[in-house]
Design a protein around this motif. Structure first.
Motif, PDB file in Angstrom:
ATOM      1  N   UNK A 274       0.823  -1.212   0.000  1.00 44.72           N
ATOM      2  CA  UNK A 274       0.000   0.000   0.000  1.00 44.72           C
ATOM      3  C   UNK A 274       0.858   1.264   0.000  1.00 44.72           C
ATOM      4  N   UNK A 275       2.115   1.150   0.387  1.00 52.45           N
ATOM      5  CA  UNK A 275       2.987   2.319   0.378  1.00 52.45           C
ATOM      6  C   UNK A 275       3.138   2.871  -1.039  1.00 52.45           C
ATOM      7  N   UNK A 276       3.167   1.999  -2.017  1.00 48.22           N
ATOM      8  CA  UNK A 276       3.280   2.452  -3.409  1.00 48.22           C
ATOM      9  C   UNK A 276       2.043   3.238  -3.814  1.00 48.22           C
ATOM     10  N   UNK A 277       0.873   2.733  -3.427  1.00 47.36           N
ATOM     11  CA  UNK A 277      -0.366   3.450  -3.734  1.00 47.36           C
ATOM     12  C   UNK A 277      -0.375   4.819  -3.051  1.00 47.36           C
ATOM     13  N   UNK A 278       0.086   4.866  -1.813  1.00 44.38           N
ATOM     14  CA  UNK A 278       0.092   6.122  -1.059  1.00 44.38           C
ATOM     15  C   UNK A 278       0.980   7.164  -1.742  1.00 44.38           C
ATOM     16  N   UNK A 279       2.169   6.759  -2.168  1.00 46.73           N
ATOM     17  CA  UNK A 279       3.079   7.718  -2.799  1.00 46.73           C
ATOM     18  C   UNK A 279       2.622   8.092  -4.204  1.00 46.73           C
ATOM     19  N   UNK A 280       1.894   7.206  -4.862  1.00 51.93           N
ATOM     20  CA  UNK A 280       1.324   7.568  -6.160  1.00 51.93           C
ATOM     21  C   UNK A 280       0.257   8.652  -5.982  1.00 51.93           C
ATOM     22  N   UNK A 281      -0.507   8.542  -4.898  1.00 48.84           N
ATOM     23  CA  UNK A 281      -1.543   9.529  -4.625  1.00 48.84           C
ATOM     24  C   UNK A 281      -0.962  10.827  -4.088  1.00 48.84           C
ATOM     25  N   UNK A 282       0.170  10.734  -3.394  1.00 45.06           N
ATOM     26  CA  UNK A 282       0.811  11.912  -2.817  1.00 45.06           C
ATOM     27  C   UNK A 282       2.325  11.794  -2.978  1.00 45.06           C
ATOM     28  N   UNK A 283       2.860  12.223  -4.115  1.00 43.77           N
ATOM     29  CA  UNK A 283       4.306  12.098  -4.367  1.00 43.77           C
ATOM     30  C   UNK A 283       5.174  12.782  -3.316  1.00 43.77           C
ATOM     31  N   UNK A 284       4.610  13.741  -2.560  1.00 48.14           N
ATOM     32  CA  UNK A 284       5.399  14.412  -1.527  1.00 48.14           C
ATOM     33  C   UNK A 284       5.827  13.460  -0.409  1.00 48.14           C
ATOM     34  N   UNK A 285       5.164  12.306  -0.314  1.00 50.11           N
ATOM     35  CA  UNK A 285       5.512  11.329   0.722  1.00 50.11           C
ATOM     36  C   UNK A 285       6.599  10.351   0.267  1.00 50.11           C
ATOM     37  N   UNK A 286       7.072  10.496  -0.956  1.00 53.89           N
ATOM     38  CA  UNK A 286       8.135   9.630  -1.453  1.00 53.89           C
ATOM     39  C   UNK A 286       9.361   9.748  -0.554  1.00 53.89           C
ATOM     40  N   UNK A 287       9.853   8.620  -0.051  1.00 55.01           N
ATOM     41  CA  UNK A 287      11.024   8.594   0.814  1.00 55.01           C
ATOM     42  C   UNK A 287      10.729   8.873   2.276  1.00 55.01           C
ATOM     43  N   UNK A 288       9.471   9.161   2.595  1.00 61.20           N
ATOM     44  CA  UNK A 288       9.122   9.482   3.979  1.00 61.20           C
ATOM     45  C   UNK A 288       8.433   8.335   4.718  1.00 61.20           C
ATOM     46  N   UNK A 289       8.222   7.213   4.025  1.00 62.58           N
ATOM     47  CA  UNK A 289       7.485   6.109   4.635  1.00 62.58           C
ATOM     48  C   UNK A 289       8.430   5.015   5.112  1.00 62.58           C
ATOM     49  N   UNK A 290       8.151   4.510   6.306  1.00 61.87           N
ATOM     50  CA  UNK A 290       8.903   3.384   6.858  1.00 61.87           C
ATOM     51  C   UNK A 290       7.950   2.267   7.255  1.00 61.87           C
ATOM     52  N   UNK A 291       8.493   1.158   7.725  1.00 58.89           N
ATOM     53  CA  UNK A 291       7.693  -0.017   8.038  1.00 58.89           C
ATOM     54  C   UNK A 291       8.216  -0.678   9.312  1.00 58.89           C
ATOM     55  N   UNK A 292       7.326  -1.213  10.108  1.00 61.30           N
ATOM     56  CA  UNK A 292       7.733  -2.103  11.195  1.00 61.30           C
ATOM     57  C   UNK A 292       6.615  -3.105  11.453  1.00 61.30           C
ATOM     58  N   UNK A 293       6.951  -4.301  11.960  1.00 61.36           N
ATOM     59  CA  UNK A 293       5.916  -5.300  12.244  1.00 61.36           C
ATOM     60  C   UNK A 293       4.967  -4.797  13.329  1.00 61.36           C
ATOM     61  N   UNK A 294       3.738  -5.248  13.303  1.00 58.95           N
ATOM     62  CA  UNK A 294       2.809  -4.938  14.385  1.00 58.95           C
ATOM     63  C   UNK A 294       3.443  -5.431  15.683  1.00 58.95           C
ATOM     64  N   UNK A 295       3.654  -4.540  16.675  1.00 58.62           N
ATOM     65  CA  UNK A 295       4.346  -4.957  17.904  1.00 58.62           C
ATOM     66  C   UNK A 295       3.546  -5.981  18.704  1.00 58.62           C
ATOM     67  N   UNK A 296       4.265  -6.831  19.416  1.00 56.51           N
ATOM     68  CA  UNK A 296       3.645  -7.813  20.291  1.00 56.51           C
ATOM     69  C   UNK A 296       3.709  -7.369  21.742  1.00 56.51           C
ATOM     70  N   UNK A 297       3.324  -8.251  22.634  1.00 61.31           N
ATOM     71  CA  UNK A 297       3.310  -7.912  24.058  1.00 61.31           C
ATOM     72  C   UNK A 297       4.717  -7.914  24.647  1.00 61.31           C
TER      73      UNK A 297
END
Length: 423
Positions: A274-297
């Motif tokens: 979905x990050x690709x879709x997001x940056x296609x919709x808003x090119x200003x977010x290119x390079x500003x997105x990161x990822x991490x796994x959903x945290x556990x307990x």
């Protein structure tokens, strides 16, 4: 015509498949190479592989099996359930069929899927991703062979994290709440997270983290389990997280990427693609997105996540069972699993192959999350439940102030009715 109980029908199918496999092994039978007009027929789903990768895998198989041809038919997901059911009942079914991991139970229940339990050791079953292995296993027998997986991760705005003084992604659920509280700045028009109220896939992960489930099988009957203390704790955590953003209580995840692209939102729970879709919709977010796994307990364990993806089945009426199995063995083997993972950004079918995604931050986070991946309850009626999902209405009820225990009991009763086929 007498009705054969589902469990008895599965046992009959198991015995038939095992006998067929033993017969092939005993006589050394091989694929029919006398008639080149009869190719090995493989059904793969739309967007499972790109065209170039499909051609490479087919060429590899044909090089290993001189005189054989492979005919790959790409199927669309819309209407696939009825099409696969009809194919399984045909006198000569396709030799290999890709199916969604949560669909296996309904196909086994309908009949015609080969039992591949005896093949699990040589296919590397000890290392399979659990979110693919478990849905392919019905009554302790393996019918679906893990193919590839995908799951949700947290997509976040690195610039908003930095502005809030958060230098590292949170490692635990409580750290996640604390960070999201820092990021939630309504006065500045910024949301800590965008979590629609009816994202039941995310809720499922929190329920599993607490030791609960959406439904359980008791003496052959499926019953809703949303009203257990464990499941209620999962909903309580969902509610805490939901409050730290502006996600509507009565919306699902259908348009969440578009909303994230248009507004000042720090986090979103979605597949990394979905990050690709997001940056296609808003090119200003290119390079500003990161990822991490959903945290556990706990810090060393990622949170449980719903694992989607595909498995491969072989119909009992396949014209060439052994050829179909050889194709499954090839495409689920380590060499092609690594290549599929790198090319398509999927999680490979074995946890030991996660290094294939190095250099792809979104896919790396997804693979880490897949370590705690789970699938929906293995009921043949689960697809019917998703079409009229009481879990979503339950979430909205709680998020709009209704009593959680009462709403959970009503939802559990609705789940029981849908999975048991009672009015």
């Amino acid at each position: 015509m007498p009705i054969v109980p589902n469990r008895l029908r599965r046992l009959i199918a198991t015995a038939t498949a095992a006998a067929a496999a033993l017969a092939l092994s005993a006589c050394g039978a091989g694929p029919d190479t006398g008639d080149e007009a009869e190719p090995l027929r493989v059904w793969l789903m739309q967007n499972s592989l790109n065209e170039d990768l499909t051609e490479q895998i087919v060429r590899d198989f044909e090089d290993r099996h001189p005189g054989r041809r492979v005919e790959v038919t790409v199927q669309e997901w819309t209407g696939i359930g009825e099409k696969v059911t009809d194919a399984l009942a045909a006198q000569e079914a396709p030799d290999v069929i890709e199916v969604g991991n949560t669909q296996v139970a309904q196909y086994v229940d309908a009949g015609g899927v080969a039992n591949l339990t005896l093949k699990v050791p040589e296919l590397g079953g000890d290392d399979w991703v659990s979110g693919l292995e478990e849905p392919g296993k019905i009554d302790g027998y393996q019918y679906g062979i893990p193919y590839y997986a995908a799951n949700r991760v947290v997509i976040y705005r690195k610039d908003l994290f930095a502005a809030a003084g958060i230098t590292e992604p949170p490692a635990t659920r409580e750290e996640w709440i604390e960070a999201t509280e820092q990021l939630d700045q309504p006065e500045a028009g910024q949301q800590g997270i965008y979590l629609p109220g009816q994202n039941w896939y995310v809720l499922a992960g929190f329920v599993w983290d607490e030791g609960g489930d959406l439904a359980v099988e008791l003496s052959g009957r499926w019953e809703g389990a949303l009203d257990t203390p464990e499941a209620l704790r999962g909903m309580e955590f969902y509610e805490r997280l939901h409050r730290l953003g502006g996600g509507p209580a009565d919306a699902d995840e259908a348009t969440q990427s578009e909303v994230f692209a248009q507004e000042e939102i720090a986090q979103l729970i979605a597949p990394p693609g979905h990050a690709k879709l997001i940056t296609e919709l808003n090119p200003e977010l290119q390079g500003k997105l990161g990822f991490f796994p959903v945290p556990g307990k706990q810090a060393d364990t990622p949170g449980a996540v719903f694992t989607g993806g595909s498995v491969l089945i072989i119909p009992e009426n396949a014209r060439d069972f052994e050829g179909g199995y050889s194709f499954v063995q090839l495409i689920t083997g380590d060499t092609w699993q690594r290549e599929i993972a790198r090319t398509m950004s999927y999680v490979p079918n074995k946890t030991t192959l996660a290094d294939a995604l190095e250099g792809d931050p979104g896919a790396e986070a997804m693979a880490k999350g897949a370590e705690a991946g789970r699938a929906t309850p293995n009921s043949p009626s689960w697809a019917a439940l998703e079409a009229d999902n009481p879990i979503k209405e339950y979430q909205t009820a709680v998020l709009t102030g209704q009593d959680a225990a009462r709403a959970a009991k009503e939802a559990s009763d609705a789940v029981t009715a849908l999975l048991s086929g009672t009015p």
